[in-house]
Design a protein around this motif. Structure first.
Motif, PDB file in Angstrom:
ATOM      1  N   LEU A 161      43.257  -5.589   5.103  1.00 39.27           N
ATOM      2  CA  LEU A 161      43.778  -6.354   3.967  1.00 39.27           C
ATOM      3  C   LEU A 161      42.903  -6.168   2.721  1.00 39.27           C
ATOM      4  O   LEU A 161      43.424  -5.994   1.606  1.00 39.27           O
ATOM      5  CB  LEU A 161      43.858  -7.839   4.334  1.00 39.27           C
ATOM      6  CG  LEU A 161      44.921  -8.236   5.349  1.00 39.27           C
ATOM      7  CD1 LEU A 161      44.750  -9.694   5.767  1.00 39.27           C
ATOM      8  CD2 LEU A 161      46.329  -8.004   4.806  1.00 39.27           C
ATOM      9  N   GLU A 162      41.604  -6.189   2.903  1.00 37.47           N
ATOM     10  CA  GLU A 162      40.705  -5.993   1.765  1.00 37.47           C
ATOM     11  C   GLU A 162      40.872  -4.601   1.154  1.00 37.47           C
ATOM     12  O   GLU A 162      40.855  -4.441  -0.071  1.00 37.47           O
ATOM     13  CB  GLU A 162      39.254  -6.198   2.202  1.00 37.47           C
ATOM     14  CG  GLU A 162      38.797  -7.635   2.147  1.00 37.47           C
ATOM     15  CD  GLU A 162      38.677  -8.129   0.710  1.00 37.47           C
ATOM     16  OE1 GLU A 162      37.632  -7.897   0.072  1.00 37.47           O
ATOM     17  OE2 GLU A 162      39.647  -8.742   0.201  1.00 37.47           O
ATOM     18  N   CYS A 163      41.041  -3.590   1.988  1.00 38.57           N
ATOM     19  CA  CYS A 163      41.250  -2.232   1.480  1.00 38.57           C
ATOM     20  C   CYS A 163      42.571  -2.139   0.723  1.00 38.57           C
ATOM     21  O   CYS A 163      42.644  -1.502  -0.336  1.00 38.57           O
ATOM     22  CB  CYS A 163      41.227  -1.232   2.630  1.00 38.57           C
ATOM     23  SG  CYS A 163      39.575  -0.930   3.313  1.00 38.57           S
ATOM     24  N   CYS A 164      43.608  -2.774   1.264  1.00 37.17           N
ATOM     25  CA  CYS A 164      44.908  -2.772   0.583  1.00 37.17           C
ATOM     26  C   CYS A 164      44.797  -3.463  -0.773  1.00 37.17           C
ATOM     27  O   CYS A 164      45.407  -3.041  -1.760  1.00 37.17           O
ATOM     28  CB  CYS A 164      45.956  -3.460   1.443  1.00 37.17           C
ATOM     29  SG  CYS A 164      46.433  -2.527   2.922  1.00 37.17           S
ATOM     30  N   ARG A 165      44.000  -4.525  -0.833  1.00 33.17           N
ATOM     31  CA  ARG A 165      43.797  -5.257  -2.088  1.00 33.17           C
ATOM     32  C   ARG A 165      43.080  -4.394  -3.118  1.00 33.17           C
ATOM     33  O   ARG A 165      43.532  -4.258  -4.266  1.00 33.17           O
ATOM     34  CB  ARG A 165      42.996  -6.518  -1.794  1.00 33.17           C
ATOM     35  CG  ARG A 165      42.448  -7.212  -3.025  1.00 33.17           C
ATOM     36  CD  ARG A 165      41.365  -8.210  -2.621  1.00 33.17           C
ATOM     37  NE  ARG A 165      40.716  -8.795  -3.794  1.00 33.17           N
ATOM     38  CZ  ARG A 165      39.633  -9.557  -3.743  1.00 33.17           C
ATOM     39  NH1 ARG A 165      39.070  -9.826  -2.567  1.00 33.17           N
ATOM     40  NH2 ARG A 165      39.103 -10.052  -4.840  1.00 33.17           N
ATOM     41  N   HIS A 166      41.966  -3.792  -2.735  1.00 31.26           N
ATOM     42  CA  HIS A 166      41.133  -3.077  -3.697  1.00 31.26           C
ATOM     43  C   HIS A 166      41.729  -1.733  -4.114  1.00 31.26           C
ATOM     44  O   HIS A 166      41.415  -1.235  -5.201  1.00 31.26           O
ATOM     45  CB  HIS A 166      39.725  -2.865  -3.127  1.00 31.26           C
ATOM     46  CG  HIS A 166      38.929  -4.135  -3.043  1.00 31.26           C
ATOM     47  ND1 HIS A 166      38.510  -4.826  -4.161  1.00 31.26           N
ATOM     48  CD2 HIS A 166      38.489  -4.848  -1.974  1.00 31.26           C
ATOM     49  CE1 HIS A 166      37.840  -5.901  -3.801  1.00 31.26           C
ATOM     50  NE2 HIS A 166      37.810  -5.944  -2.481  1.00 31.26           N
ATOM     51  N   HIS A 167      42.578  -1.178  -3.271  1.00 29.29           N
ATOM     52  CA  HIS A 167      43.131   0.147  -3.574  1.00 29.29           C
ATOM     53  C   HIS A 167      44.609   0.081  -3.951  1.00 29.29           C
ATOM     54  O   HIS A 167      45.291   1.104  -3.962  1.00 29.29           O
ATOM     55  CB  HIS A 167      42.883   1.088  -2.397  1.00 29.29           C
ATOM     56  CG  HIS A 167      41.421   1.328  -2.147  1.00 29.29           C
ATOM     57  ND1 HIS A 167      40.696   2.260  -2.853  1.00 29.29           N
ATOM     58  CD2 HIS A 167      40.549   0.714  -1.298  1.00 29.29           C
ATOM     59  CE1 HIS A 167      39.430   2.227  -2.439  1.00 29.29           C
ATOM     60  NE2 HIS A 167      39.321   1.300  -1.493  1.00 29.29           N
ATOM     61  N   ARG A 168      45.080  -1.122  -4.247  1.00 30.65           N
ATOM     62  CA  ARG A 168      46.416  -1.331  -4.814  1.00 30.65           C
ATOM     63  C   ARG A 168      47.520  -0.630  -3.998  1.00 30.65           C
ATOM     64  O   ARG A 168      48.328   0.135  -4.537  1.00 30.65           O
ATOM     65  CB  ARG A 168      46.457  -0.868  -6.269  1.00 30.65           C
ATOM     66  CG  ARG A 168      45.456  -1.601  -7.140  1.00 30.65           C
ATOM     67  CD  ARG A 168      45.557  -1.187  -8.594  1.00 30.65           C
ATOM     68  NE  ARG A 168      44.562  -1.886  -9.416  1.00 30.65           N
ATOM     69  CZ  ARG A 168      44.725  -3.112  -9.885  1.00 30.65           C
ATOM     70  NH1 ARG A 168      45.832  -3.790  -9.630  1.00 30.65           N
ATOM     71  NH2 ARG A 168      43.776  -3.673 -10.622  1.00 30.65           N
ATOM     72  N   ILE A 169      47.546  -0.902  -2.717  1.00 26.75           N
ATOM     73  CA  ILE A 169      48.564  -0.334  -1.823  1.00 26.75           C
ATOM     74  C   ILE A 169      49.942  -0.872  -2.217  1.00 26.75           C
ATOM     75  O   ILE A 169      50.102  -2.066  -2.494  1.00 26.75           O
ATOM     76  CB  ILE A 169      48.235  -0.686  -0.353  1.00 26.75           C
ATOM     77  CG1 ILE A 169      46.902  -0.062   0.043  1.00 26.75           C
ATOM     78  CG2 ILE A 169      49.349  -0.237   0.580  1.00 26.75           C
ATOM     79  CD1 ILE A 169      46.821   1.439  -0.115  1.00 26.75           C
ATOM     80  N   LYS A 170      50.926   0.006  -2.239  1.00 25.49           N
ATOM     81  CA  LYS A 170      52.269  -0.376  -2.680  1.00 25.49           C
ATOM     82  C   LYS A 170      53.064  -1.110  -1.598  1.00 25.49           C
ATOM     83  O   LYS A 170      53.998  -1.847  -1.905  1.00 25.49           O
ATOM     84  CB  LYS A 170      53.031   0.873  -3.130  1.00 25.49           C
ATOM     85  CG  LYS A 170      52.407   1.552  -4.338  1.00 25.49           C
ATOM     86  CD  LYS A 170      53.134   2.841  -4.687  1.00 25.49           C
ATOM     87  CE  LYS A 170      52.470   3.539  -5.878  1.00 25.49           C
ATOM     88  NZ  LYS A 170      53.112   4.853  -6.163  1.00 25.49           N
ATOM     89  N   HIS A 171      52.718  -0.891  -0.331  1.00 25.58           N
ATOM     90  CA  HIS A 171      53.420  -1.570   0.760  1.00 25.58           C
ATOM     91  C   HIS A 171      52.548  -1.538   2.009  1.00 25.58           C
ATOM     92  O   HIS A 171      52.120  -0.462   2.446  1.00 25.58           O
ATOM     93  CB  HIS A 171      54.767  -0.897   1.051  1.00 25.58           C
ATOM     94  CG  HIS A 171      55.675  -1.700   1.935  1.00 25.58           C
ATOM     95  ND1 HIS A 171      56.864  -1.191   2.447  1.00 25.58           N
ATOM     96  CD2 HIS A 171      55.594  -2.976   2.396  1.00 25.58           C
ATOM     97  CE1 HIS A 171      57.469  -2.122   3.162  1.00 25.58           C
ATOM     98  NE2 HIS A 171      56.702  -3.208   3.163  1.00 25.58           N
ATOM     99  N   LEU A 172      52.289  -2.691   2.571  1.00 27.83           N
ATOM    100  CA  LEU A 172      51.597  -2.812   3.856  1.00 27.83           C
ATOM    101  C   LEU A 172      52.590  -3.279   4.909  1.00 27.83           C
ATOM    102  O   LEU A 172      53.258  -4.305   4.728  1.00 27.83           O
ATOM    103  CB  LEU A 172      50.453  -3.824   3.757  1.00 27.83           C
ATOM    104  CG  LEU A 172      49.855  -4.308   5.092  1.00 27.83           C
ATOM    105  CD1 LEU A 172      49.187  -3.160   5.847  1.00 27.83           C
ATOM    106  CD2 LEU A 172      48.876  -5.461   4.864  1.00 27.83           C
ATOM    107  N   LEU A 173      52.701  -2.515   5.987  1.00 27.26           N
ATOM    108  CA  LEU A 173      53.470  -2.941   7.157  1.00 27.26           C
ATOM    109  C   LEU A 173      52.474  -3.126   8.292  1.00 27.26           C
ATOM    110  O   LEU A 173      51.565  -2.303   8.477  1.00 27.26           O
ATOM    111  CB  LEU A 173      54.524  -1.907   7.542  1.00 27.26           C
ATOM    112  CG  LEU A 173      55.583  -1.581   6.479  1.00 27.26           C
ATOM    113  CD1 LEU A 173      55.151  -0.371   5.641  1.00 27.26           C
ATOM    114  CD2 LEU A 173      56.938  -1.294   7.120  1.00 27.26           C
ATOM    115  N   PHE A 174      52.625  -4.201   9.058  1.00 28.11           N
ATOM    116  CA  PHE A 174      51.660  -4.449  10.131  1.00 28.11           C
ATOM    117  C   PHE A 174      52.375  -4.925  11.395  1.00 28.11           C
ATOM    118  O   PHE A 174      53.420  -5.564  11.341  1.00 28.11           O
ATOM    119  CB  PHE A 174      50.609  -5.482   9.698  1.00 28.11           C
ATOM    120  CG  PHE A 174      51.125  -6.886   9.536  1.00 28.11           C
ATOM    121  CD1 PHE A 174      51.025  -7.804  10.573  1.00 28.11           C
ATOM    122  CD2 PHE A 174      51.708  -7.296   8.345  1.00 28.11           C
ATOM    123  CE1 PHE A 174      51.506  -9.111  10.423  1.00 28.11           C
ATOM    124  CE2 PHE A 174      52.179  -8.587   8.187  1.00 28.11           C
ATOM    125  CZ  PHE A 174      52.083  -9.499   9.234  1.00 28.11           C
ATOM    126  N   ALA A 175      51.758  -4.577  12.525  1.00 28.13           N
ATOM    127  CA  ALA A 175      52.317  -4.938  13.828  1.00 28.13           C
ATOM    128  C   ALA A 175      51.998  -6.375  14.176  1.00 28.13           C
ATOM    129  O   ALA A 175      50.837  -6.777  14.196  1.00 28.13           O
ATOM    130  CB  ALA A 175      51.772  -4.005  14.904  1.00 28.13           C
TER     131      ALA A 175
END
Length: 347
Positions: free
Chosen positions: A127-141
């Motif tokens: 989650l922190e990596c997605c936040r700092h690197h401005r991920i356009k879409h996170l899907l999680f199991a």
């Protein structure tokens, strides 16, 4: 075409997903810590199928597939925050599919610390990596196990999920809540995937269908709980992968919080003993049943409502248990070099 990171890519679903994503992404990077929860040899065999040279795989090294030039793999643990941040910084991912987790309901009863490290600390790092690197879409199991003691069926994402019956389920519920908070605070479009009893070729040996097949072939008894009165919404792995692929570009951006949950299930619960009967016919051997009372952490029925998935993608899982188990049995017999017994008739 997007640049995609798949965590847990040497795992069961992860393996099938990266094989499919080669056609839908400009770059696919898979990562896995290759732990020994079950025999790592199966994980290395999956990586070989993906086109990776086993001798080149080492901690932190990025290797390229010889079968697909846009597919890469690195041995990395999502609990290693600095290494994960470095990977995100180097590859500028658009989409992240987080499948890495410590799996298994029963294992969580005796080794909860492994679930804290991978499912909680590791997921927080993602989650922190997605936040700092401005991920356009996170899907999680996530998992159908979050429904716990819920008695309403079929299970809907609108139902309450605050009564988990295993620590594994509790960590998956925690993942959903953690992801929702990041979607709310930082605007990360986030999609949670509640998987229902996934099965198929290259599966996990600790899953019931796989362990049952192995016991049947070896002539060993199968432990079945609740005296066999168990219903499971078995979902074939190809249907799961197709659901994920379809959802990659379905970003929940129209809500106040860009967050959405989907059930990924077959919408058709089957008796566990029917699965055993199908395996008997496919393996041409009779099962020896050891019926047991219900065990702690288990539930009697899982049953997915999938109308939201259908509305969002136009797709719904449809592979029958008979069709899916036939594909699994063919792979199982080849992989384990099971001798045919054509003269045996199983009723």
């Amino acid at each position: 075409m997007p640049r995609v990171l798949v965590t847990g890519s040497a795992g069961f679903i992860g393996h099938h997903l990266v094989m499919a994503l080669q056609r839908h992404a400009s770059l696919v990077v898979g990562l896995d810590n290759l732990n020994s929860y079950y025999d790592p040899e199966l994980k290395y065999e999956r990586l070989t199928q993906q086109g990776f040279n086993r001798e080149e795989i080492s901690q932190g090294t990025l290797v390229q597939s010889i079968k697909a030039p846009n597919l890469y793999f690195t041995q990395l643990d999502i609990a290693d925050a600095p290494a994960l941040q470095q990977l995100f910084g180097e590859h500028r991912f658009d989409i992240v599919v987080n499948l890495a987790a410590q799996a298994g309901v029963r294992h969580s009863l005796d080794h909860p610390e492994e679930y804290v490290t991978s499912n909680l600390v590791g997921f927080a790092n993602v989650l922190e990596c997605c936040r700092h690197h401005r991920i356009k879409h996170l899907l999680f199991a996530s998992s159908s196990s979050v429904y716990g003691l819920n008695r309403q069926i079929p299970f809907s994402t609108n139902h309450r999920t605050d009564a988990p019956v295993s620590f594994y389920a509790a960590t998956k519920k925690a993942n959903e809540v953690m992801a929702h908070s990041y979607a709310h605070l930082y605007g990360i479009p986030t999609t949670g995937l509640r998987f229902f009893t996934v099965y198929g070729p290259w599966g996990r040996p600790d899953m019931a269908y796989y362990s049952f097949a192995k016991a049947i072939v070896e002539g060993k008894p199968i432990r079945i709980f609740n005296q066999g009165d168990m219903l499971r919404d078995f979902t074939y792995v190809d249907d799961v992968v197709e659901s994920i692929v379809q959802l990659l570009e379905v970003r929940p951006e129209t809500c106040d919080v860009p967050y959405k949950l989907y059930n990924i299930g077959n919408n058709k619960p089957e008796q566990l003993l029917e699965m055993v009967a199908l395996l008997e016919r496919l393996l041409q051997r009779k099962a020896r049943l050891d019926l047991q009372p219900m065990q702690p952490g288990d539930v009697q029925t899982t049953y997915a409502e999938v109308e939201e998935l259908m509305r969002a993608t136009g797709f719904r899982p449809h592979t029958t248990l008979a069709q899916g188990l036939q594909q699994f049995a063919e792979w199982f017999k080849a992989y384990h070099q099971v001798q045919e017994v054509p003269q045996l008739e199983v009723q």
